[in-house]
Design a protein around this motif. Structure first.
Motif, short mmCIF file in Angstrom:
data_model
loop_
_atom_site.label_atom_id
_atom_site.label_comp_id
_atom_site.label_asym_id
_atom_site.label_seq_id
_atom_site.Cartn_x
_atom_site.Cartn_y
_atom_site.Cartn_z
N ARG A 93 0.80 -1.22 0.00
CA ARG A 93 0.00 0.00 0.00
C ARG A 93 0.83 1.28 0.00
NH1 ARG A 93 -4.20 2.74 -1.73
NH2 ARG A 93 -5.09 4.18 -0.20
N LEU A 97 0.52 5.09 -2.04
CA LEU A 97 0.33 6.38 -1.38
C LEU A 97 1.46 7.35 -1.73
CD1 LEU A 97 -0.83 5.23 2.18
CD2 LEU A 97 -2.24 6.01 0.27
N TRP A 100 0.82 8.65 -5.11
CA TRP A 100 -0.27 9.63 -5.05
C TRP A 100 0.25 10.98 -4.60
CZ3 TRP A 100 -2.64 12.19 -0.82
CH2 TRP A 100 -3.83 12.84 -1.14
N GLU A 101 1.28 10.96 -3.73
CA GLU A 101 1.90 12.20 -3.27
C GLU A 101 2.90 12.74 -4.29
OE1 GLU A 101 1.92 14.14 -0.36
OE2 GLU A 101 0.08 13.16 0.28
N GLU A 177 -0.41 4.64 6.16
CA GLU A 177 -0.76 6.06 6.30
C GLU A 177 0.13 6.76 7.33
OE1 GLU A 177 -2.89 3.56 6.48
OE2 GLU A 177 -4.21 3.80 4.73
#
Length: 212
Positions: A93, A97, A100-101, A177
């Motif tokens: 995951r 992320l 995405w950043e 996260e």
């Protein structure tokens, strides 16, 4: 837990948790019983994933987790890299992320400050299902011969050691996260902070009693 307990000491429960990641946990524990200073290779993906960062950037991530966040799970240092133990599934995951950043984009479409922040971020290696990592020994103890040889010389810093050692059979592990949050803030601080670490950085111990 004793107030004198050191975050870099692996407890018996912590050793059992580490060993449970392998195919033959009893064999691993038997090895450590005989040779507590022996590192071992353990598979990722079922009990834990591991996020590997260059030591200096990993230290900044760790500082952010402890100073401003929920703390960390077990953390080891191995041959110039920081190994942050994470919840299973993190290795799959976290790269999503990071993408995405716009982690891999070197400043396109952003202002100069964001570009400097991204350029300061080194690659993070994510180890999950199908991967394995070398974990430090539960103890940094040395043989009588090795101890005698260091009596007249300054002790060398180990290339593999625990900074935050596992201490329970069910340690808390950060998810993707939380590690993304720590990485972004470490990258921001890297733009402002000198590349030279404090002189006592290697000696820092994290107070696990305040985790979460």
């Amino acid at each position: 837990m004793s107030s004198a307990w050191n975050a870099s000491d692996v407890t018996p429960d912590g050793a059992a948790w580490l060993a449970s990641a392998g195919t033959y946990p009893r064999s691993t524990l038997a090895l450590w019983e005989e040779r507590p200073d022996a590192p071992v290779v353990l598979p990722c993906g079922s009990v834990f994933d591991v996020v590997s960062a260059p030591a200096m950037f990993g230290r900044r991530m760790l500082d952010r987790l402890w100073d401003d966040g929920p703390g960390s799970g077990p953390v080891a240092e191995f041959r110039g890299r920081m190994l942050l133990f994470a919840a299973p599934g993190t290795a799959q995951r976290l790269p999503v992320l990071l993408e995405w950043e716009e982690w891999g984009t070197r400043g396109r479409g952003r202002d100069a400050r964001d570009a400097r922040r991204t350029n300061a971020v080194p690659p993070l290696l994510c180890h999950g299902t199908g991967d394995a990592v070398t974990v430090p020994a539960p103890s940094e103890s040395t043989s009588p011969t090795a101890r005698a040889s260091t009596e007249t010389a300054a002790p060398a810093r180990s290339a593999t050691r625990w900074l935050v050692a596992p201490d329970t059979r069910q340690p808390w592990l950060p998810g993707p996260e939380v590690l993304l949050w720590a990485a972004v803030r470490a990258a921001r601080s890297a733009v402002r902070i000198s590349i030279f670490p404090p002189a006592d950085q290697g000696a820092k111990v994290y107070d696990v009693s305040r985790r979460r």
